[in-house]
Design an enzyme around this catalytic site. Structure first.
Site, PDB file in Angstrom:
ATOM      1  N   GLU A   1       0.862  -1.191   0.000  1.00 53.02           N
ATOM      2  CA  GLU A   1       0.000   0.000   0.000  1.00 53.02           C
ATOM      3  C   GLU A   1       0.887   1.225   0.000  1.00 53.02           C
ATOM      4  O   GLU A   1       1.171   1.793  -1.040  1.00 53.02           O
ATOM      5  CB  GLU A   1      -0.944  -0.039   1.203  1.00 53.02           C
ATOM      6  CG  GLU A   1      -2.035   1.012   1.130  1.00 53.02           C
ATOM      7  CD  GLU A   1      -3.131   0.758   2.164  1.00 53.02           C
ATOM      8  OE1 GLU A   1      -3.993   1.626   2.316  1.00 53.02           O
ATOM      9  OE2 GLU A   1      -3.122  -0.323   2.810  1.00 53.02           O
TER      10      GLU A   1
ATOM     11  N   GLU B   1      -2.188   0.609  13.492  1.00 52.03           N
ATOM     12  CA  GLU B   1      -3.347   0.948  12.672  1.00 52.03           C
ATOM     13  C   GLU B   1      -4.654   0.730  13.425  1.00 52.03           C
ATOM     14  O   GLU B   1      -5.611   1.481  13.265  1.00 52.03           O
ATOM     15  CB  GLU B   1      -3.336   0.110  11.398  1.00 52.03           C
ATOM     16  CG  GLU B   1      -4.481   0.384  10.447  1.00 52.03           C
ATOM     17  CD  GLU B   1      -4.348  -0.362   9.134  1.00 52.03           C
ATOM     18  OE1 GLU B   1      -4.988   0.039   8.156  1.00 52.03           O
ATOM     19  OE2 GLU B   1      -3.587  -1.364   9.087  1.00 52.03           O
TER      20      GLU B   1
END
Length: 846
Positions: free
Chosen positions: A473, A733
């Site tokens: 990502e 996260e």
């Protein structure tokens, strides 16, 4: 009384020589004084060319400002060089000496300045997959009397440049990442001292980088161009005679060497048996090399722009803290810190011996590397030895980066080499921004939490504000960037970093005005989404409020207006429905339309204020009206009959309070509701990316500082200290990314280095440390909660260093000492409410 200008910057940059991307730069400096009474009342800026001729003399300007002073002379043309100095005057008219000169030089401002340079590439590779890195070389002659040498160089991909076998700069992954279809940054290097009379060789090695390499979970390749290409122009200026010029064209030779593949996600593979010793030196035999293929003239390129954002460089070297042996014949080097970068290993093996290097953020239950959360990113490097077994060699990947704490090395086992004999170091890479904040307190978990947030920023501010540095990502999610912007500006000098990123956002905007959720826009996902698309308004405004940077508002104003017009057009009577990200990853969901409409109201208010700063009176009236009407629509849709935002989730209440959406007579009721929500949840938060950034400011605004402190000190899930207690060295996260009891969360989206929840760091700096900074004033005010005592906080502000140190003794006696710079008003508010105006220097408040 002495007053002195120091630390002169040009376009928010400093260095031995500043290469400019504009012919009209801006100047900033700090004020140093030995007395509290001294103040700047006027300044004079003097810019001269290298021959001493005046390029611009501002004259004596009666002005107290020392930031963002615009160039007032004729616009500088390409290649114009000179020095700038500033002189300041105190309130009695006494003049300081001029500051130390800062050397500047405009780079190539237009594509035509590159002359007959052509893009070149190596045409013998299969670029549909990762291919060997192409090498390029060109010999040239330097005549006697060289006065100046400038290399302008860039790539569609990433490059390392060399002169006579020596790497030209410490930059990694140059020229960086942008939308290569719209603009391509280039680097300018001063080679004057590197070139003597005689024959020299200029060389470069390319990799796919962001332009041509694998990107996103879909592993897009060659997104911006079919293959890597090089563009360079070396200009030689002599004391006498015609200048010389070497440009990339078909006269360059090209070949491939030891780098078999290099990819940002997958890693770098090298075979030392294919090394070409001396390939970038004059006496190298390049008969086997081929002529570089022509990629087209520079005039057909997108806009070429001098890179002004900080380059990626090695910022720190880490030594392993332990060598782990989870299983027979498996060794893992633990650096003790999750970080972004690469490593250097000194090793040896028989010729042909394959060494592999696997990175990981975490260890699995059996002590081996946990890499499932990397998804398709291989994040593994390899090296094949060529030297005899007894000869040591070195491997350090330079065309990739990893997010990792642990490094497993294999290959030494087969030659009976003790793993302890390998020399292993971690190289921390990020954009070269000076860290400007410090925080330490009596609670070691809280101190570690602040440090985790700093490491999260270090790890992810690599060329763009990435969401994460390890999996497939590593994208510039705009929502993450805007909610963290204020925290980022305390932690580091972010001016040029964010300026470049805002250009990426503008380049990615849709024709209808929808701002991207990702920039550069490698993926299109919910463009215009609240909080994400709003970055084009909120990041420039945060930069202005913090740094006083008016020009950043000017640069982005048209894009801001387009964005807010798009939001209005895609609302239903000012209520924003439709698909949204909402309060991403929140344990308790807040309606998407509530979050989106609150941001619409907030952006309308901010844009009204921005229009006022820029003197756009008609726009200010229009956006003020829009704010009022959208605010009324929010209140009608989401405020109940008791005046409380509904549903009363922590995020919803924080949005209403921080964004000034609810009426003043409803603040108390909403404050009570917010504290009730926190307390009934066991004094724990239940917010996501959006709500977490607003929760503590909302509580402090309502006078609930004690509750805010209780939340920070909470150690049970979900909380900030929960991850710290689980061994985190960065921000995660998810609130539940890992626990010793339950193990790992969903591997499909579980980064252990994700900065968004790190906004707590600015609360610690400002409300616990007591340092509140804006471009207009310094405010010292802290929450004297003894559970944090003693506290030491510092911020190296644009005006100078601010420090705050306080301690609460066992008998309740509070001591507090602060330091503030000159050139900006400073006020302290004591715990009893007493206000004190502060002179420059140290003051003992209590």
């Amino acid at each position: 009384m002495t007053i002195v200008p120091v630390d002169l910057q040009i376009d928010a940059r400093k260095g031995e020589r500043i290469f400019l991307a504009s012919g009209k730069p801006e100047f900033s400096w700090r004020i140093q004084t030995d007395t509290a009474a001294a103040r700047q009342s006027a300044f004079r800026i003097l810019a001269e060319d290298d021959q001493g001729a005046v390029l611009w003399d501002s004259g004596i300007v009666q002005e107290t400002a020392c930031r963002w002073i615009p160039w007032g002379g004729a616009a500088l043309a390409s290649r114009m060089a000179g020095t700038a100095r500033v002189q300041i005057f105190d309130q009695s008219g006494n003049a300081s000496d001029f500051s130390e000169p800062v050397h500047f030089e405009t780079a190539l401002l237009e594509n035509r300045d590159w002359g007959n340079a052509h893009w070149i590439w190596y045409d013998r590779n299969n670029y549909s997959t990762t291919a060997p890195s192409p090498y390029f070389r060109r010999t040239f002659c330097v005549r006697p009397g060289l006065h100046k040498a400038r290399l302008y160089i860039t790539a569609r991909g990433c490059f390392n440049a060399y002169i006579d076998g020596m790497k030209i700069s410490p930059d990694y992954l140059a020229p960086g990442w942008t939308d290569f279809r719209k603009q391509i940054p280039f680097m300018t290097y001063d080679l004057t001292k590197a070139l003597s009379e005689g024959i020299h060789t200029l060389g470069a090695v390319l990799s796919d980088g962001w332009c041509c390499g694998n990107l996103t979970i879909f592993r897009y390749r060659n997104t911006y161009h079919p293959h890597p290409e090089l563009l360079a122009r070396l200009e030689l200026t002599y004391d006498q005679g015609e200048p010389g010029c070497i440009v990339t064209d078909s006269s360059w030779k090209s070949f491939t060497g030891s780098i078999l593949s290099a990819d940002l996600y997958d890693g770098e593979d090298a075979d030392a048996r294919l090394e070409m010793p001396g390939w970038c030196k004059c006496n190298y035999d390049d008969k086997g090399w081929i002529a570089a293929a022509d990629g087209g003239p520079v005039q057909e390129s997108p806009l070429l722009v001098q890179k002004t954002a900080p380059p990626v460089r090695c910022q720190q070297i880490l030594k392993p803290v332990q060598l782990l042996h989870p299983k027979k014949d498996i060794c893992i080097w633990d650096f003790g810190q999750n970080f972004t970068g690469t490593y250097r290993v000194r090793l040896r093996g028989t010729p042909g011996r394959l060494f592999t290097f696997q990175t990981g953020e975490m260890l699995d239950n059996d002590g081996t590397l946990y890499t499932l959360n990397y998804r398709s990113a291989r994040s593994r490097d390899s090296y094949i030895c060529s030297a005899p077994l007894e000869e040591w060699c070195e491997f350090s990947p330079s065309f990739t980066f990893h997010g990792f704490r642990y490094l497993q090395i294999d290959g030494y086992q087969f030659d009976k080499i003790p793993p302890e004999s390998l020399e292993v170091t971690g190289l921390v890479l990020h954009s070269d921004m000076q860290v400007t904040a410090e925080f330490l307190c009596g609670n070691p978990l809280v101190s570690r939490l602040w440090l985790n947030a700093l490491w999260g920023q270090r790890s992810n501010f690599l060329e763009i504000p990435m969401d994460c540095p390890q999996r497939d990502e590593r994208l510039g999610w705009t929502g993450d960037a805007q909610i963290f912007a204020t925290t980022a500006m305390y932690n580091a000098d972010c001016c040029t970093f964010y300026r470049k990123y805002l250009r990426d956002i503008r380049d990615a905007m849709q024709e209808d005005g929808a701002a991207p959720s990702i920039a550069p826009a490698i993926l299109r996902m919910l463009d215009g989404a609240a909080a994400w698309g709003d970055a084009i308004v909120l990041i420039p405004y945060a930069l202005y409020r913090h740094y006083g940077w008016k020009n950043i508002l000017v640069e982005n104003y048209a894009a801001m207006k387009r964005s807010i017009a798009w939001q209005k057009a895609h609302s239903d009577a000012y209520i924003r429905n439709g698909k949204q990200f909402g309060d991403w990853l929140a344990p308790v969901e807040t309606p998407l339309s509530l979050v989106a409409t609150a941001y619409f109201v907030h952006c309308a208010r901010c844009l009204s204020e921005i229009a006022g700063v820029l003197g756009q009176e008609d726009d200010q009236k229009e956006f003020s009206r829009l704010f009022k009407e959208a605010r009324a629509a929010f209140q009608k849709a989401f405020v109940d009959r008791d005046g409380i935002v509904s549903p009363p989730t922590q995020t919803a209440l924080a949005l209403g309070l921080v964004f000034d959406i609810i009426e003043s007579d409803e603040l108390a009721a909403n404050a009570v509701a917010l504290e009730k929500s926190v307390r009934e949840n066991g004094t724990r938060l239940n917010t996501g990316f959006i709500g977490t950034a607003l929760l503590l400011p909302a509580l402090v605004k309502c006078g609930l500082g004690k509750t805010a402190c209780d939340l920070v000190l909470q150690e049970e899930y979900p909380s900030w200290l929960y991850s710290v207690k689980q061994g985190a060295t960065t921000i995660w996260e998810r609130w539940e990314s890992f626990s010793r009891e339950k193990g790992f969360a969903d591997a499909s989206m579980n980064s252990f280095n994700h900065y968004a929840y790190g906004t707590v760091a600015s609360f610690l700096t400002s409300h616990i440390g007591g340092i509140h900074y804006s471009h207009e004033k310094i405010l010292l005010q802290m929450i004297p909660d003894e559970r944090f005592s003693p506290v030491q906080a510092a911020y190296d502000s644009p005006h100078g260093k601010i420090t705050s140190q306080w301690e609460k003794a066992q008998d309740g006696q509070l001591s507090w000492r602060v330091l503030v710079p000159g050139g900006i008003p400073a006020t302290a508010i004591l715990p009893d409410g007493t206000r004190r105006e502060l002179p420059p220097g140290t003051t003992v408040l209590l």
